[in-house]
Design a protein around this motif. Structure first.
Motif, short mmCIF file in Angstrom:
data_model
loop_
_atom_site.label_atom_id
_atom_site.label_comp_id
_atom_site.label_asym_id
_atom_site.label_seq_id
_atom_site.Cartn_x
_atom_site.Cartn_y
_atom_site.Cartn_z
N UNK A 63 0.79 -1.23 0.00
CA UNK A 63 0.00 0.00 0.00
C UNK A 63 0.82 1.28 0.00
N UNK A 64 2.07 1.19 0.42
CA UNK A 64 2.89 2.40 0.48
C UNK A 64 4.35 2.05 0.26
N UNK A 65 5.13 3.04 -0.11
CA UNK A 65 6.56 2.81 -0.33
C UNK A 65 7.24 2.40 0.97
N UNK A 66 6.73 2.88 2.11
CA UNK A 66 7.31 2.52 3.40
C UNK A 66 7.13 1.03 3.71
N UNK A 67 6.09 0.44 3.14
CA UNK A 67 5.82 -0.98 3.34
C UNK A 67 6.71 -1.86 2.47
N UNK A 68 7.36 -1.23 1.51
CA UNK A 68 8.20 -1.96 0.57
C UNK A 68 9.59 -2.15 1.18
N UNK A 69 9.74 -3.22 1.94
CA UNK A 69 11.00 -3.51 2.60
C UNK A 69 11.45 -4.92 2.24
N UNK A 70 12.72 -5.19 2.43
CA UNK A 70 13.24 -6.52 2.12
C UNK A 70 12.58 -7.57 3.00
N UNK A 71 12.39 -7.24 4.27
CA UNK A 71 11.76 -8.19 5.18
C UNK A 71 10.35 -8.55 4.72
N UNK A 72 9.61 -7.53 4.28
CA UNK A 72 8.23 -7.77 3.82
C UNK A 72 8.23 -8.64 2.56
N UNK A 95 11.95 4.49 -8.46
CA UNK A 95 12.41 3.11 -8.37
C UNK A 95 13.36 2.85 -7.20
N UNK A 96 13.79 3.90 -6.51
CA UNK A 96 14.75 3.70 -5.44
C UNK A 96 14.23 2.79 -4.32
N UNK A 97 13.00 3.00 -3.81
CA UNK A 97 12.53 2.10 -2.74
C UNK A 97 12.54 0.63 -3.16
N UNK A 98 12.20 0.36 -4.41
CA UNK A 98 12.20 -1.02 -4.89
C UNK A 98 13.62 -1.57 -4.96
N UNK A 99 14.53 -0.77 -5.50
CA UNK A 99 15.92 -1.22 -5.63
C UNK A 99 16.52 -1.53 -4.26
N UNK A 100 16.16 -0.74 -3.26
CA UNK A 100 16.70 -0.94 -1.92
C UNK A 100 16.07 -2.13 -1.22
N UNK A 101 14.84 -2.49 -1.63
CA UNK A 101 14.10 -3.54 -0.93
C UNK A 101 14.28 -4.93 -1.54
N UNK A 102 14.67 -5.03 -2.81
CA UNK A 102 14.74 -6.33 -3.46
C UNK A 102 15.74 -7.25 -2.75
N UNK A 103 15.30 -8.44 -2.37
CA UNK A 103 16.25 -9.41 -1.80
C UNK A 103 17.35 -9.74 -2.82
N UNK A 104 18.49 -10.15 -2.33
CA UNK A 104 19.64 -10.39 -3.20
C UNK A 104 19.36 -11.45 -4.26
N UNK A 105 18.52 -12.42 -3.93
CA UNK A 105 18.28 -13.51 -4.88
C UNK A 105 17.13 -13.19 -5.84
N UNK A 106 16.55 -12.01 -5.74
CA UNK A 106 15.58 -11.54 -6.72
C UNK A 106 16.33 -10.69 -7.75
N UNK A 107 16.02 -10.87 -9.02
CA UNK A 107 16.65 -10.04 -10.04
C UNK A 107 15.61 -9.66 -11.10
#
Length: 310
Positions: A63-72, A95-107
């Motif tokens: 629902x929000x960029x703040x919710x876009x975290x690697x843990x989530x 795109x910055x929040x997404x780039x920072x949140x993507x787990x390492x094994x996601x590409x």
């Protein structure tokens, strides 16, 4: 296990949800893999959750960029057992929040941007930084809702000004669709003994060169540039480049090349020079590319020192 991500971008009401839904339900897109579809904004159209579930596609909302975290994201992957990820992204977040949140094994395997052709020029004029980010990040650009017979060239040029490699598709109001087949001749001759880069063509040349380095290997080039050094430059090197307006005044960047020149002591740096030399696109010591300079001649500052990709 690495997980491919299909990233879908575009402004609200561009037809993105319909495009993604059709792709996932009416084609072999999922290929029997378990998909997690992350929806980052709500438009007029909604997904058919049950129909998608029958295709092993689970839908979750961010629902929000703040919710876009690697843990989530990791928690959603575990919850759904996803083998593939699709993200309908909110264009207003950057795109910055997404780039920072993507787990390492996601590409990011493929990035597709959907525009409404009726509103694209308005967004490009008023939200250029967002449009620029989507265009430069896209492997595919789709223009929806074109009237049959409409001139496609303005849309084509807007994409090609910043993205020379991505595919472009047009979807018409009569249901037809076609791939862009417009050929873009470069404004300089790559077969010439010396490739002369016109003052207005620097940004295009710089972008095209980094898109296809092999094409420029060993080419002798001549270009006008601001030249200077700093404390990190080796004794026989200087920087030659131009300030490039990518999308707006706040995003001007210095697009430069390392130049290797034994006669550097004869130059009065910083200053404007006409630089001639041979491109080395396999120079790992200098970030992959450099210019072996043969001539550096003093030049006047151009009337427009800042060049644009548009």
């Amino acid at each position: 296990m690495e997980i491919p991500v299909y990233l879908f971008m575009g402004f609200l009401d561009a037809g993105k949800t319909t495009y993604v839904s059709n792709l996932m339900l009416k084609s072999r897109f999922s290929q029997g893999k378990r998909f997690l579809l992350l929806v980052c904004e709500e438009g007029e159209c909604e997904y058919d959750i049950e129909a998608l579930r029958k295709k092993q596609i689970e839908v979750r909302t961010i629902s929000s960029a703040e919710e876009l975290t690697e843990a989530r994201l990791r928690a959603l992957e575990r919850e759904t057992g996803a083998q593939r990820i699709a993200i309908e992204y909110n264009a207003m977040w950057t795109l910055r929040p997404l780039a920072e949140a993507l787990p390492e094994h996601w590409y990011v395997f493929q990035s597709i941007t959907v525009f409404d052709s009726l509103t694209f020029e308005m967004y490009n004029a008023n939200m250029r930084s967002l449009v620029y980010e989507m265009l430069t990040s896209s492997s595919v650009v789709v223009f929806n809702r074109l009237a049959p017979g409409r001139d496609k060239m303005p849309l084509h040029k807007a994409v090609r000004a910043v993205n020379r490699r991505g595919d472009i598709y047009y979807r018409f109001t009569n249901g037809a669709a076609e791939q862009d087949d417009i050929v873009d001749p470069l404004p300089f001759d790559l077969e010439a003994e010396t490739v002369v880069i016109g003052d207005r063509d620097y940004a295009l040349w710089f972008s095209d060169m980094y898109d296809d380095l092999d094409k420029y290997e060993g080419k002798r080039v001549k270009f006008l540039a601001w030249c200077g050094t700093d404390e990190e430059c080796p004794p026989n090197q200087f920087m030659a480049g131009r300030h490039v307006l990518a999308c707006c005044a706040d995003d001007i960047q210095f697009a430069w090349l390392p130049c290797i020149y034994d006669g550097i002591d004869s130059l009065r740096l910083p200053g404007w020079y006409s630089v001639t030399g041979v491109l080395d696109t396999n120079d790992d010591a200098n970030g992959g590319i450099s210019v072996k300079v043969s001539s550096v001649l003093p030049a006047k500052e151009p009337a427009e020192p800042v060049v644009s990709v548009y």
